[in-house]
Design a protein around this motif. Structure first.
Motif, short mmCIF file in Angstrom:
data_model
loop_
_atom_site.label_atom_id
_atom_site.label_comp_id
_atom_site.label_asym_id
_atom_site.label_seq_id
_atom_site.Cartn_x
_atom_site.Cartn_y
_atom_site.Cartn_z
N LEU A 394 -20.77 23.64 14.63
CA LEU A 394 -19.48 24.25 14.93
C LEU A 394 -18.59 23.13 15.47
CD1 LEU A 394 -17.81 26.90 15.13
CD2 LEU A 394 -18.56 27.03 17.53
N ILE A 395 -17.53 22.78 14.70
CA ILE A 395 -16.78 21.56 14.96
C ILE A 395 -15.32 21.91 15.28
CG2 ILE A 395 -16.12 19.30 14.07
CD1 ILE A 395 -18.41 19.56 12.05
N PRO A 396 -14.92 21.87 16.54
CA PRO A 396 -13.49 21.93 16.85
C PRO A 396 -12.85 20.57 16.60
CG PRO A 396 -14.76 21.80 18.86
CD PRO A 396 -15.76 21.86 17.75
N SER A 397 -11.58 20.56 16.25
CA SER A 397 -10.91 19.30 15.95
C SER A 397 -9.42 19.41 16.29
CB SER A 397 -11.07 18.91 14.48
OG SER A 397 -10.44 19.87 13.64
N VAL A 398 -8.82 18.26 16.50
CA VAL A 398 -7.37 18.17 16.67
C VAL A 398 -6.91 16.91 15.96
CG1 VAL A 398 -7.63 16.94 18.88
CG2 VAL A 398 -5.48 18.09 18.32
N SER A 399 -5.78 16.99 15.28
CA SER A 399 -5.27 15.83 14.56
C SER A 399 -3.75 15.83 14.59
CB SER A 399 -5.77 15.80 13.12
OG SER A 399 -5.22 16.87 12.37
N TRP A 400 -3.21 14.62 14.48
CA TRP A 400 -1.76 14.44 14.37
C TRP A 400 -1.49 13.59 13.13
CZ3 TRP A 400 -4.42 14.42 18.88
CH2 TRP A 400 -3.97 15.28 19.91
N LEU A 401 -0.50 14.01 12.37
CA LEU A 401 -0.13 13.29 11.16
C LEU A 401 1.39 13.13 11.15
CD1 LEU A 401 -0.59 12.10 8.30
CD2 LEU A 401 -0.41 14.43 7.43
N GLY A 402 1.84 11.89 11.05
CA GLY A 402 3.27 11.62 10.93
C GLY A 402 3.54 10.74 9.74
N SER A 403 4.61 11.02 9.03
CA SER A 403 4.94 10.20 7.87
C SER A 403 6.44 10.21 7.65
CB SER A 403 4.23 10.71 6.61
OG SER A 403 4.67 12.00 6.27
N ARG A 404 6.92 9.16 7.03
CA ARG A 404 8.32 9.07 6.60
C ARG A 404 8.36 8.23 5.33
NH1 ARG A 404 10.62 4.26 7.37
NH2 ARG A 404 9.61 2.76 8.78
N SER A 405 9.32 8.52 4.49
CA SER A 405 9.40 7.81 3.22
C SER A 405 10.79 7.98 2.63
CB SER A 405 8.34 8.35 2.24
OG SER A 405 8.50 7.78 0.96
N ASP A 406 11.34 6.91 2.06
CA ASP A 406 12.63 7.02 1.39
C ASP A 406 12.49 7.52 -0.05
OD1 ASP A 406 11.40 4.78 0.39
OD2 ASP A 406 13.17 3.49 0.48
N ASP A 407 11.27 7.60 -0.55
CA ASP A 407 11.01 8.12 -1.89
C ASP A 407 9.56 8.59 -1.94
OD1 ASP A 407 10.34 8.47 -4.63
OD2 ASP A 407 11.86 7.02 -5.25
N PRO A 408 9.32 9.88 -2.21
CA PRO A 408 7.94 10.37 -2.16
C PRO A 408 7.02 9.77 -3.22
CG PRO A 408 9.42 12.05 -3.03
CD PRO A 408 10.28 10.94 -2.51
N LEU A 409 7.57 9.35 -4.36
CA LEU A 409 6.73 8.81 -5.43
C LEU A 409 6.64 7.29 -5.40
CD1 LEU A 409 7.71 11.03 -8.50
CD2 LEU A 409 5.71 11.23 -7.01
N TRP A 410 7.73 6.62 -4.98
CA TRP A 410 7.73 5.17 -5.02
C TRP A 410 8.54 4.64 -3.83
CZ3 TRP A 410 4.70 2.60 -8.39
CH2 TRP A 410 4.81 1.20 -8.44
N PRO A 411 7.98 4.70 -2.63
CA PRO A 411 8.75 4.31 -1.44
C PRO A 411 8.94 2.80 -1.35
CG PRO A 411 6.49 4.82 -0.84
CD PRO A 411 6.63 5.17 -2.29
N ARG A 412 10.10 2.41 -0.81
CA ARG A 412 10.35 1.02 -0.45
C ARG A 412 10.45 0.86 1.06
NH1 ARG A 412 12.07 -2.90 -3.61
NH2 ARG A 412 13.58 -3.62 -2.06
#
Length: 583
Positions: A394-412
């Motif tokens: 029985l596995i409790p978990s916590v996570s944080w995910l942050g992201s930013r991108s100027d283009d979802p397919l081909w970011p610069r």
């Protein structure tokens, strides 16, 4: 006699038409318009405003019209230059006839620019005390000392008025809008007064009857009746409804303002997506081999907006059958509760496992971050090297995910950072105790017109007594397309007494890649990877380096890499193929 005269007249008309036909078919003389003395951009704008330019574009030239247009050209040039801030221009005009056609030539001296000596811009009425509006007011494109440009004057007026309309000042109007030009002193005064009138408020929000209930739709950020009107709130609400996944079309529009009540009614029109969606596909990656994928999505199970997503993934190394039930919560834009179940089978060169995972997850978005609280019940049968076992955790978990991108397919310019902490306690529906932390990050930085640097790092650590009882899905391995290239998938890690990779307690992987798209959507890359899974403090980092081909496809990057395991004897080569976005 009369009949004879009629015949004679027809014959004369026909003869005249025959004589005129060669003249009608003759080529019209060309007209060449030349304008000297101005910059290229100013010359082009002046030429576009001249009648003689329109005459020159005609298929047939009328000499009388051409001469009239030429006579009017100096005045038209002066007017066009005044619009650009030059009020003392002089033009010398000539019109000559040559064998090849007409030549209209204009030598222009534009004169000094007319400067603005006074700029008075006043917003009167309630908007004067509206701090939110004042912060959003666009900067007027002219200032004292600038050359008077009529186009900028007009665009500045329009932008200011549109801003007030966007904040609900629907009665706003200019009570004074004047440009005074003093030809003697040779300066201009700009005088503007905009009376805002009262700010309107949101009225009733009317929603179409649709596949989900009205209370849920309002929780997506519907404007509250009685709050100050702001057009951006309507765009935000429309975007949230569009992102909900329930609708193929969303239109949020203001109605006719009620000037007596000072309110604006809102109408929301909705077009529902089909309840069911099916998907299927095939692919290949060197980590997994050939892959078959199928899925079914029930976008709305009931009026409360619950949804169900089922998927099947088949590959020689990793196969999964799973389903997820989603429930939108108080703010469906930011939080949801999910319940899921997944049957998985994993068979790599180093380990094999069969598992059932029952999961509940609470997801909360806060700005660019997504926080996840999870509770998993994992039942797994596994084999890794000499270790074999059956575990229930029985596995409790916590996570944080942050992201930013100027283009979802081909970011610069973009990045991604994720941190996860999970564990179990023996005796609490679990066979053993463990704690595990994992951090992963990626970064993309573009430079030049078509070059990028890509970096990634992943660090993990596990604290456990009785490592041999830890399921392979919770152990760390390295190697593969997204790890250390030059090595097979999950082929790196601590080995048992037989020399087989058994997985490790800790993980460290890093990569740096240079990419150059030198042929449109095609290019190449150079990369260096390093990392390993390990148990103690001795890292024993394995290294891979190589080059690859890149294709900027409609579904994201297609990567074909040739990597050398430079830390191994003979530096063997390995092919890696992967498809998908960078972040």
């Amino acid at each position: 006699m009369i009949r004879g005269l009629r015949g004679l007249r027809r014959a004369l008309v026909g003869a005249c038409l025959l004589l005129m036909a060669p003249l009608a078919l003759a080529a019209s003389p060309a007209v060449q318009v030349e304008l000297d003395g101005l910059s290229d951009s100013l010359r082009d704008s002046v030429l576009a405003s001249l009648d003689i330019s329109a005459e020159a574009a005609r298929k047939r030239v009328s000499v009388s019209r051409l001469r009239r247009a030429h006579a009017a050209a100096p005045r038209q040039i002066a007017i066009a230059l005044e619009a650009s801030g030059y009020y003392r221009s002089q033009t010398h005009a000539t019109l000559t006839r040559a064998d090849t056609g007409w030549r209209a030539h204009y030598q222009v001296q534009r004169g000094p620019p007319l400067r603005i000596s006074q700029l008075q811009l006043t917003v009167a009425g309630p908007a004067q005390a509206d701090l939110e509006l004042q912060a959003a007011r666009p900067k007027f494109p002219l200032k004292v000392g600038d050359r008077l440009r009529h186009a900028r004057y007009d665009s500045g007026k329009r932008a200011l008025l549109e801003t007030l309309l966007g904040y609900g000042y629907f009665d706003a109007r200019y009570t004074l809008h004047r440009v005074d030009v003093d030809p003697e002193v040779y300066e201009a005064r700009v005088l503007l007064t905009l009376d805002s009138g009262p700010r309107y408020r949101f009225g009733a929000v009317a929603l179409d009857d649709t596949v989900v209930n009205e209370p849920l739709l309002r929780r997506y950020g519907a404007p509250q009746a009685g709050t100050p009107y702001h057009a951006a709130d309507l765009l935000s609400y429309q975007g949230s409804l569009s992102d909900s996944g329930y609708f193929s079309g969303v239109d949020v529009t203001p109605g006719v303002p009620d000037r007596q009540a000072g309110t604006v009614p809102i109408q929301v029109s909705l077009t529902a997506r089909p309840r069911n969606a099916y998907s299927a596909g095939a692919g290949f990656a060197t980590d997994s081999g050939p892959r078959l994928r199928a899925g079914h999505e029930r976008r709305y199970v009931n009026q409360r907006g619950h949804s169900l997503d089922s998927h099947l993934l088949l590959s020689p190394r990793d196969s999964t059958l799973g389903t997820t039930y989603r429930i939108p919560l108080a703010d469906p834009r930011a939080e949801q509760l999910t319940f899921g179940a997944a049957l998985s089978q994993k068979d790599t060169v180093t380990a094999r496992s069969d598992s059932l995972n029952l999961q509940s997850v609470y997801i909360r978005r806060q700005g660019p971050w997504r926080r996840t609280l999870g509770l998993d019940y994992l039942i797994e049968s596994f084999r890794a090297g000499d270790d074999r076992g059956n575990s229930k955790l029985l596995i409790p978990s916590v996570s944080w995910l942050g992201s930013r991108s100027d283009d979802p397919l081909w970011p610069r310019d973009g990045g991604r950072l994720e941190f996860t902490l999970r564990g179990a306690l023996a005796g609490l529906l679990s066979d053993l105790s463990f704690a595990q932390a994992r951090v992963g990050g990626k970064y993309v930085a573009g430079f030049g017109r078509n070059q990028r640097l890509l970096g990634r790092v992943e660090v993990g650590s596990t604290w456990v007594d009785g490592f041999g009882e830890l399921p392979t899905s919770l152990r760390f391995f390295a190697g593969g397309d997204q790890s250390v290239r030059g090595f097979d998938y999950q082929k790196l890690g601590p080995r048992d007494s037989s020399g087989d990779v058994a997985g490790g307690r800790h993980l460290l992987v890093a990569s740096l890649e240079y990419e150059w798209m030198f042929a449109g959507d095609f290019g190449g890359a150079l990369f260096f990877d390093a990392g390993n899974a390990f148990d103690g403090v001795r890292l024993n980092l394995k290294r891979g380096a190589g080059f690859g081909v890149r294709w900027r496809s409609p579904i994201g990057a297609v990567r074909v890499d040739i990597a050398s395991a430079v830390s191994e004897p003979g530096a063997p080569l390995r092919l890696h193929l992967s498809v998908g976005p960078d972040l």
